[in-house]
Scaffold this active site. Structure first.
Site, PDB file in Angstrom:
ATOM      1  N   THR A 269       6.050-117.860 -33.776  1.00  0.00           N
ATOM      2  CA  THR A 269       6.591-118.515 -35.058  1.00  0.00           C
ATOM      3  C   THR A 269       7.471-117.365 -35.549  1.00  0.00           C
ATOM      4  OG1 THR A 269       4.580-117.590 -36.161  1.00  0.00           O
ATOM      5  CG2 THR A 269       4.977-119.988 -35.903  1.00  0.00           C
ATOM      6  N   PHE A 399       6.063-123.189 -44.020  1.00  0.00           N
ATOM      7  CA  PHE A 399       4.746-122.702 -43.775  1.00  0.00           C
ATOM      8  C   PHE A 399       3.590-123.489 -44.023  1.00  0.00           C
ATOM      9  CE2 PHE A 399       7.402-118.791 -44.572  1.00  0.00           C
ATOM     10  CZ  PHE A 399       6.986-118.037 -43.730  1.00  0.00           C
ATOM     11  N   CYS A 406       0.004-121.588 -44.018  1.00  0.00           N
ATOM     12  CA  CYS A 406      -0.040-120.569 -43.229  1.00  0.00           C
ATOM     13  C   CYS A 406      -0.822-119.279 -43.926  1.00  0.00           C
ATOM     14  CB  CYS A 406       1.354-120.161 -43.008  1.00  0.00           C
ATOM     15  SG  CYS A 406       1.419-118.694 -41.624  1.00  0.00           S
TER      16      CYS A 406
HETATM   17  C1  HEM Z   1      -0.735-122.240 -40.423  1.00  0.00           C
HETATM   18  C2  HEM Z   1       4.083-121.616 -39.971  1.00  0.00           C
HETATM   19  C3  HEM Z   1       3.414-116.761 -39.023  1.00  0.00           C
HETATM   20  C4  HEM Z   1      -1.280-117.613 -38.626  1.00  0.00           C
HETATM   21  C5  HEM Z   1       0.696-122.351 -40.346  1.00  0.00           C
HETATM   22  C6  HEM Z   1       1.431-123.761 -40.468  1.00  0.00           C
HETATM   23  C7  HEM Z   1       2.548-123.560 -40.328  1.00  0.00           C
HETATM   24  C8  HEM Z   1       2.783-122.150 -40.337  1.00  0.00           C
HETATM   25  C9  HEM Z   1       3.839-124.605 -40.460  1.00  0.00           C
HETATM   26  C10 HEM Z   1       0.762-124.929 -40.859  1.00  0.00           C
HETATM   27  C11 HEM Z   1       0.468-126.068 -39.484  1.00  0.00           C
HETATM   28  C12 HEM Z   1      -0.041-127.172 -39.463  1.00  0.00           C
HETATM   29  O1  HEM Z   1      -0.197-127.884 -40.907  1.00  0.00           O
HETATM   30  O2  HEM Z   1      -0.620-127.750 -38.679  1.00  0.00           O
HETATM   31  C13 HEM Z   1       4.272-120.294 -39.805  1.00  0.00           C
HETATM   32  C14 HEM Z   1       5.889-119.721 -39.721  1.00  0.00           C
HETATM   33  C15 HEM Z   1       5.438-118.149 -39.486  1.00  0.00           C
HETATM   34  C16 HEM Z   1       4.210-118.072 -39.389  1.00  0.00           C
HETATM   35  C17 HEM Z   1       7.152-120.218 -39.823  1.00  0.00           C
HETATM   36  C18 HEM Z   1       6.440-117.222 -39.358  1.00  0.00           C
HETATM   37  C19 HEM Z   1       7.785-117.307 -39.529  1.00  0.00           C
HETATM   38  C20 HEM Z   1       2.040-116.564 -38.915  1.00  0.00           C
HETATM   39  C21 HEM Z   1       1.332-115.219 -38.820  1.00  0.00           C
HETATM   40  C22 HEM Z   1      -0.078-115.453 -38.629  1.00  0.00           C
HETATM   41  C23 HEM Z   1      -0.100-117.041 -38.681  1.00  0.00           C
HETATM   42  C24 HEM Z   1       2.212-113.958 -38.754  1.00  0.00           C
HETATM   43  C25 HEM Z   1      -0.954-114.697 -38.399  1.00  0.00           C
HETATM   44  C26 HEM Z   1      -1.056-113.416 -38.954  1.00  0.00           C
HETATM   45  C27 HEM Z   1      -1.354-118.905 -39.292  1.00  0.00           C
HETATM   46  C28 HEM Z   1      -2.800-119.440 -39.305  1.00  0.00           C
HETATM   47  C29 HEM Z   1      -2.561-120.782 -39.589  1.00  0.00           C
HETATM   48  C30 HEM Z   1      -1.359-120.766 -39.890  1.00  0.00           C
HETATM   49  C31 HEM Z   1      -4.307-118.948 -38.729  1.00  0.00           C
HETATM   50  C32 HEM Z   1      -3.754-121.865 -39.699  1.00  0.00           C
HETATM   51  C33 HEM Z   1      -4.318-121.779 -41.228  1.00  0.00           C
HETATM   52  C34 HEM Z   1      -5.354-122.888 -41.630  1.00  0.00           C
HETATM   53  O3  HEM Z   1      -5.300-123.988 -41.241  1.00  0.00           O
HETATM   54  O4  HEM Z   1      -6.020-122.576 -42.326  1.00  0.00           O
HETATM   55  N1  HEM Z   1       1.760-121.446 -40.067  1.00  0.00           N
HETATM   56  N2  HEM Z   1       3.306-119.322 -39.351  1.00  0.00           N
HETATM   57  N3  HEM Z   1       1.147-117.436 -39.021  1.00  0.00           N
HETATM   58  N4  HEM Z   1      -0.568-119.932 -39.544  1.00  0.00           N
HETATM   59 FE1  HEM Z   1       1.215-119.520 -39.660  1.00  0.00          FE
END
Ligand code: HEM
Length: 462
Positions: A269, A399, A406
């Site tokens: 991402t 996010f 996220c």
């Molecule tokens: C969840 C976007 C960076 C770890 C999500 C979700 C989105 C997202 C849209 C929700 C997904 C869903 O509803 O199915 C992004 C974007 C990023 C980014 C656009 C960068 C620009 C990161 C980074 C990490 C990360 C750097 C780790 C260090 C996670 C995790 C989840 C998550 C573990 C699941 C959280 C949960 O459901 O409890 N992210 N993310 N993401 N993201 Fe990110």
């Protein structure tokens, strides 16, 4: 209340609407939104999926009292590799709550501030590499940012060095991960009646790729167990953290699932976002100039410091605008807790996946006006951004939503701001091909395809 039928593009018997999909599903989904409007339903094999694409409908399904995260679509397949890791767990599975409580503190504002030096370290490695390359060598933008993001998440959260900038080839994890995610998408679109033997080679590769992901994660854990440290990082939280609610620690199998989850979620991402930011800036000279002026005004000729991050307000607006037009995760899915009407008239069923098409809802003219398709970071400066979110809640959702949003948002933000500031402080950039037309490479996330730029050192490295 009376309901209005949800439009359903005509499909083929058995295949349903699978024929609508090319190698680039998000473009197909946006194309169908342009044809069918704010809502439509497809039959993926035998499974129905509803797609919505306006701020008003997205805002409605972001209500966590009526809707929850859905894992019925492609994430159902990703679960085969990472089980109930944070991203792919159902909200009511015990391991979701447990990991959420144990791991969230590791990504709070203070720990992220403490990661500054390590983020800076990896960004400097990229800058040194670009300087070595000189002004004539085409740079494959998303490859270089993939190395940046993978090395950064591994170093900051696991104290593990992939050393991607010292190697000619990408770490096997990167290839395995990309192939695994692409295959998850294809499997999600396989017709339900198709016999497995048709896919023998693909299946074998799928499980081999999963093995590479698990081996990489286990190597990271082994490295820490051999050299125990009291670092308060993510891996430390995974190995030693105790859930305040249950008094339990994460199991070894779950730690492997979480590490793969973080390595994947933490780098695809961020690298896509940085790549799109450079694409948009190179196509929009006035925004490009403002970014460079800001980097010069805030950093001067000295080294980037942690205090600079919050002062780089235009760069932050560029990242917000990039995530609006080119959200690296272009859609996420929820489901209703009970049969319910959305938009006051469309009946959706309990458990039926509803996909929020950010690639379309982020262009809603009701929110963003007639120039919604243009790249204009000015509309994302703090005051304007706050006004938009006040007047049009959930108009900007890159996010994700609510408690399933996220966990790495602050991490990604700091990493991206620091990288952009250091790069613009030291280099002038140009398109390798001035006529480059954006194409999208998609797996679970999207990136610009075959996008190359050049970097010329300005006047000595800082
Ligand atoms: C969840 C976007 C960076 C770890 C999500 C979700 C989105 C997202 C849209 C929700 C997904 C869903 O509803 O199915 C992004 C974007 C990023 C980014 C656009 C960068 C620009 C990161 C980074 C990490 C990360 C750097 C780790 C260090 C996670 C995790 C989840 C998550 C573990 C699941 C959280 C949960 O459901 O409890 N992210 N993310 N993401 N993201 Fe990110």
């Amino acid at each position: 209340a009376d309901s209005v039928p949800i439009p359903e593009p005509p499909g083929l018997p058995f295949l349903g609407n699978l024929g609508e999909f090319s190698a680039n599903p998000i473009e197909d989904i946006v194309r169908l939104s342009n044809t069918y409007g704010e809502i439509y339903r497809l039959h993926m094999g035998s499974r129905p999926v509803v797609f919505i694409s306006t701020q008003a409908l997205v805002n409605e399904v972001c209500d966590e009292k009526r809707f929850q995260k859905s894992l019925s679509s492609v994430l159902r397949v990703v679960r085969e590799g990472v089980h109930d890791g944070l991203f792919t767990a159902h909200s009511d599975e015990p391991n979701w709550g447990k990991a959420h409580r144990v791991l969230t503190p590791a990504f709070g504002p203070l720990p992220i501030r403490d990661m500054f030096d390590e983020m800076h370290d990896i960004s400097s490695q990229l800058a040194l590499k670009l300087a070595r390359h000189g002004p004539h060598k085409p740079i494959h933008v998303s490859d270089e940012f993939t190395k940046l993001a993978l090395d950064t998440i591994a170093l900051c959260s696991m104290d593990y060095r992939f050393n991607s900038y010292y190697k000619d080839k990408m770490h096997p994890f990167v290839q395995a991960m990309g192939d695994f995610l692409a295959e998850c998408g294809r499997r999600n679109r396989r017709p339900g009646f198709a016999p497995n033997f048709l896919y023998r080679a693909a299946n074998e590769k799928f499980y081999n790729d999963i093995a590479i992901l698990r081996d990489t994660a286990n190597a990271v854990v082994e490295a820490r167990r051999k050299n125990p440290s009291d670092r308060k990082d993510l891996l430390g939280a995974m190995l030693n953290g105790v859930d305040p609610q249950t008094g339990e620690k994460l199991s070894d199998a779950n730690i492997t699932d979480q590490l793969i989850t973080f390595l994947i979620a933490g780098h695809e991402t961020t690298s896509g976002t940085l790549s799109f930011a450079f694409y948009h800036l190179l196509k929009n000279p006035s925004a490009y100039r403002k970014v460079q002026e800001e980097a010069d005004a805030v950093l001067g000729k000295g080294p980037a410091k942690v205090e600079h991050v919050s002062k780089l307000v235009y760069i932050q607006a560029v990242l917000r605008e990039t995530l609006r037009l080119s959200a690296a995760i272009p859609a996420f899915s929820v489901e209703a807790l009970e049969d319910t009407l959305i938009g006051g008239k469309y009946l959706v069923h309990k458990g039926e996946p509803i996909t929020c098409v950010l690639a379309k809802s982020h262009l809603d003219p009701v929110v963003y006006g007639d120039d919604a398709n243009d790249f204009k970071p000015e509309r994302m400066l703090d005051d304007e951004f706050a006004r938009l979110n006040r007047e049009f809640p959930n108009c900007w959702k890159p996010f994700g939503n609510g408690k399933r949003g996220c966990i790495g948002r602050g991490f990604a933000w700091n990493e991206a701001v620091i990288a952009m500031a250091i790069l613009f402080q030291n280099f002038n950039f140009s398109l390798d091909d001035p006529n480059y037309q954006l194409e999208i490479a998609s797996s679970l996330t999207i990136k610009p395809k075959d996008f190359f730029m050049r970097a010329t050192l300005r006047d000595g490295m800082t």
